[in-house]
Design an enzyme around this catalytic site. Structure first.
Site, PDB file in Angstrom:
ATOM      1  N   SER A  87       0.826  -1.221   0.000  1.00  0.00           N
ATOM      2  CA  SER A  87       0.000   0.000   0.000  1.00  0.00           C
ATOM      3  C   SER A  87       0.856   1.265   0.000  1.00  0.00           C
ATOM      4  O   SER A  87       0.455   2.283  -0.569  1.00  0.00           O
ATOM      5  CB  SER A  87      -0.983   0.001   1.173  1.00  0.00           C
ATOM      6  OG  SER A  87      -0.307   0.180   2.390  1.00  0.00           O
TER       7      SER A  87
ATOM      8  N   ARG B  70      13.001  -7.699   4.855  1.00  0.00           N
ATOM      9  CA  ARG B  70      14.251  -8.449   4.861  1.00  0.00           C
ATOM     10  C   ARG B  70      15.330  -7.595   5.516  1.00  0.00           C
ATOM     11  O   ARG B  70      15.380  -6.385   5.303  1.00  0.00           O
ATOM     12  CB  ARG B  70      14.715  -8.748   3.419  1.00  0.00           C
ATOM     13  CG  ARG B  70      13.809  -9.641   2.633  1.00  0.00           C
ATOM     14  CD  ARG B  70      13.993 -11.094   2.951  1.00  0.00           C
ATOM     15  NE  ARG B  70      15.380 -11.549   2.817  1.00  0.00           N
ATOM     16  CZ  ARG B  70      15.793 -12.756   3.209  1.00  0.00           C
ATOM     17  NH1 ARG B  70      14.947 -13.595   3.770  1.00  0.00           N
ATOM     18  NH2 ARG B  70      17.058 -13.115   3.054  1.00  0.00           N
ATOM     19  N   ILE B  71      16.186  -8.255   6.272  1.00  0.00           N
ATOM     20  CA  ILE B  71      17.363  -7.561   6.798  1.00  0.00           C
ATOM     21  C   ILE B  71      18.401  -7.551   5.694  1.00  0.00           C
ATOM     22  O   ILE B  71      18.669  -8.585   5.070  1.00  0.00           O
ATOM     23  CB  ILE B  71      17.883  -8.260   8.067  1.00  0.00           C
ATOM     24  CG1 ILE B  71      16.851  -8.085   9.190  1.00  0.00           C
ATOM     25  CG2 ILE B  71      19.242  -7.705   8.473  1.00  0.00           C
ATOM     26  CD1 ILE B  71      17.145  -8.888  10.432  1.00  0.00           C
ATOM     27  N   LEU B  72      18.961  -6.385   5.427  1.00  0.00           N
ATOM     28  CA  LEU B  72      19.884  -6.238   4.294  1.00  0.00           C
ATOM     29  C   LEU B  72      21.330  -6.330   4.762  1.00  0.00           C
ATOM     30  O   LEU B  72      21.660  -5.887   5.870  1.00  0.00           O
ATOM     31  CB  LEU B  72      19.636  -4.890   3.620  1.00  0.00           C
ATOM     32  CG  LEU B  72      18.231  -4.761   3.011  1.00  0.00           C
ATOM     33  CD1 LEU B  72      17.890  -3.304   2.731  1.00  0.00           C
ATOM     34  CD2 LEU B  72      18.120  -5.601   1.751  1.00  0.00           C
TER      35      LEU B  72
ATOM     36  N   HIS C 168       9.468   3.119   8.517  1.00  0.00           N
ATOM     37  CA  HIS C 168       9.348   2.223   9.677  1.00  0.00           C
ATOM     38  C   HIS C 168       8.139   2.681  10.489  1.00  0.00           C
ATOM     39  O   HIS C 168       8.006   3.878  10.771  1.00  0.00           O
ATOM     40  CB  HIS C 168      10.622   2.287  10.519  1.00  0.00           C
ATOM     41  CG  HIS C 168      10.591   1.371  11.692  1.00  0.00           C
ATOM     42  ND1 HIS C 168      10.763   0.003  11.565  1.00  0.00           N
ATOM     43  CD2 HIS C 168      10.354   1.602  13.003  1.00  0.00           C
ATOM     44  CE1 HIS C 168      10.646  -0.554  12.757  1.00  0.00           C
ATOM     45  NE2 HIS C 168      10.395   0.394  13.645  1.00  0.00           N
TER      46      HIS C 168
ATOM     47  N   THR D 122      20.954   2.957   6.953  1.00  0.00           N
ATOM     48  CA  THR D 122      22.369   2.731   7.262  1.00  0.00           C
ATOM     49  C   THR D 122      22.507   1.279   7.713  1.00  0.00           C
ATOM     50  O   THR D 122      21.511   0.556   7.805  1.00  0.00           O
ATOM     51  CB  THR D 122      22.841   3.686   8.377  1.00  0.00           C
ATOM     52  OG1 THR D 122      22.007   3.493   9.521  1.00  0.00           O
ATOM     53  CG2 THR D 122      22.791   5.133   7.932  1.00  0.00           C
TER      54      THR D 122
ATOM     55  N   GLU E 175      22.919  -0.010  10.516  1.00  0.00           N
ATOM     56  CA  GLU E 175      22.223  -0.374  11.752  1.00  0.00           C
ATOM     57  C   GLU E 175      20.722  -0.441  11.486  1.00  0.00           C
ATOM     58  O   GLU E 175      20.137   0.527  10.963  1.00  0.00           O
ATOM     59  CB  GLU E 175      22.529   0.669  12.836  1.00  0.00           C
ATOM     60  CG  GLU E 175      22.259   0.141  14.219  1.00  0.00           C
ATOM     61  CD  GLU E 175      22.624   1.165  15.303  1.00  0.00           C
ATOM     62  OE1 GLU E 175      22.204   0.975  16.435  1.00  0.00           O
ATOM     63  OE2 GLU E 175      23.315   2.144  14.972  1.00  0.00           O
ATOM     64  N   LEU E 176      20.105  -1.538  11.853  1.00  0.00           N
ATOM     65  CA  LEU E 176      18.694  -1.777  11.540  1.00  0.00           C
ATOM     66  C   LEU E 176      17.792  -0.694  12.135  1.00  0.00           C
ATOM     67  O   LEU E 176      17.874  -0.396  13.325  1.00  0.00           O
ATOM     68  CB  LEU E 176      18.280  -3.155  12.085  1.00  0.00           C
ATOM     69  CG  LEU E 176      16.859  -3.605  11.750  1.00  0.00           C
ATOM     70  CD1 LEU E 176      16.702  -3.871  10.266  1.00  0.00           C
ATOM     71  CD2 LEU E 176      16.488  -4.834  12.567  1.00  0.00           C
TER      72      LEU E 176
ATOM     73  N   GLU F  86       1.553   7.053   7.005  1.00  0.00           N
ATOM     74  CA  GLU F  86       2.649   6.543   6.169  1.00  0.00           C
ATOM     75  C   GLU F  86       2.423   6.948   4.710  1.00  0.00           C
ATOM     76  O   GLU F  86       3.347   7.347   3.998  1.00  0.00           O
ATOM     77  CB  GLU F  86       2.731   5.017   6.263  1.00  0.00           C
ATOM     78  CG  GLU F  86       3.161   4.512   7.620  1.00  0.00           C
ATOM     79  CD  GLU F  86       3.355   2.999   7.637  1.00  0.00           C
ATOM     80  OE1 GLU F  86       3.880   2.439   6.676  1.00  0.00           O
ATOM     81  OE2 GLU F  86       2.957   2.373   8.640  1.00  0.00           O
TER      82      GLU F  86
HETATM   83  C1  GRF Z   1       3.970  -0.705   6.694  1.00  0.00           C
HETATM   84  O1  GRF Z   1       3.381  -0.438   7.941  1.00  0.00           O
HETATM   85  C2  GRF Z   1       5.444  -0.416   6.748  1.00  0.00           C
HETATM   86  O2  GRF Z   1       5.764   0.701   7.508  1.00  0.00           O
HETATM   87  C3  GRF Z   1       5.944  -1.667   7.407  1.00  0.00           C
HETATM   88  O3  GRF Z   1       5.187  -2.709   6.863  1.00  0.00           O
HETATM   89  C4  GRF Z   1       3.960  -2.192   6.398  1.00  0.00           C
HETATM   90  C5  GRF Z   1       3.894  -2.486   4.941  1.00  0.00           C
HETATM   91  O4  GRF Z   1       2.652  -2.150   4.407  1.00  0.00           O
HETATM   92  N1  GRF Z   1       7.362  -1.811   7.277  1.00  0.00           N
HETATM   93  P1  GRF Z   1       2.449  -2.060   2.828  1.00  0.00           P
HETATM   94  O5  GRF Z   1       3.013  -3.326   2.222  1.00  0.00           O
HETATM   95  O6  GRF Z   1       3.145  -0.825   2.341  1.00  0.00           O
HETATM   96  O7  GRF Z   1       0.962  -1.998   2.651  1.00  0.00           O
END
Ligand code: GRF
Length: 212
Positions: free
Chosen positions: A13, A91-93, A109, A141, A143-144, A174
């Protein structure tokens, strides 16, 4: 015309909000590709319908994080991105990946960083009893869930909230702040100075909302 590649893992989304804003506001950029690490990511359907190259690189086909990230980088770099956007990419990069895209890698985030890095952020916020929660767009960066913050949005936490009601309230924000941050990047208005991100000309980088 700048090139943006978006990485997703699921419904996408945030990616959808970015695609819509890019079109509606006629950014000097195009979404060159949407790439998922899961073939079943439903966001791939939206991207295809929007005429965007959409593909999956299944992380399960790789025996190590390093191998997967290397394959992902090859695919991403075919599109020569000016900006790589992580939009719900779970995924952790590896450091090699993060360093390769340093300064052109953004993430969203779902918390007011530095509070609540990691997963289950909404539950973390409820458990901590905070009265405000939110989301953060930041440069990535090594650091996660750290890195210079571009913009944040905060929402109230109400009595009776649960993980779902809180997640939904945050998600609305978001979808506002991620396209805005990307637009600033595309317009060359962001500068990383130490741990901070300066926007020129200045913009409000913390949005407080009272949304229900
Ligand atoms: C969002 O809340 C994002 O911040 C988190 O996972 C969710 C992903 O939602 N990392 P979408 O796939 O963008 O709908």
């Amino acid at each position: 015309m700048k090139s943006i590649v978006i990485l997703i893992s699921g419904r996408g989304s945030n990616m959808e909000a970015i695609v819509r804003a890019c079109q509606a506001e006629a950014w000097g950029a195009s979404i060159a590709a949407v790439i998922a690490n899961r073939p079943t990511a439903s966001g791939l359907d939206f991207a295809r319908q929007a005429g965007i190259t959409a593909l999956a690189i299944d992380h399960k086909n790789y025996s190590s994080r390093e191998e997967f990230d290397a394959a992902l980088m090859v695919e991403i770099d075919r599109f020569n991105p000016d900006l790589l956007v992580l939009a719900g990419f779970m995924r952790i990069l590896t450091p090699a990946f993060v360093n390769h895209y340093a300064g052109r890698l953004l993430n969203i985030h779902p918390s007011l960083l530095p509070a609540f890095p990691g997963v289950h952020t909404h539950q973390q916020a409820l458990d901590a009893g905070v009265t405000r929660h939110g989301a953060t767009v930041h440069f990535v960066t090594e650091e996660l869930d750290h890195g210079p913050i571009v913009i944040q949005a905060s929402v109230p936490v109400y009595p009776g909230d649960n993980e779902d009601t809180l997640a939904a309230r945050v998600l609305v924000q978001e979808h506002q702040i991620y396209p805005r941050a990307i637009r600033w990047f595309i317009e060359d208005r962001l500068k990383i100075v130490g741990d901070q991100v300066l926007v020129t000309p200045p913009e409000i980088q913390m949005i407080h909302t009272e949304s229900k």
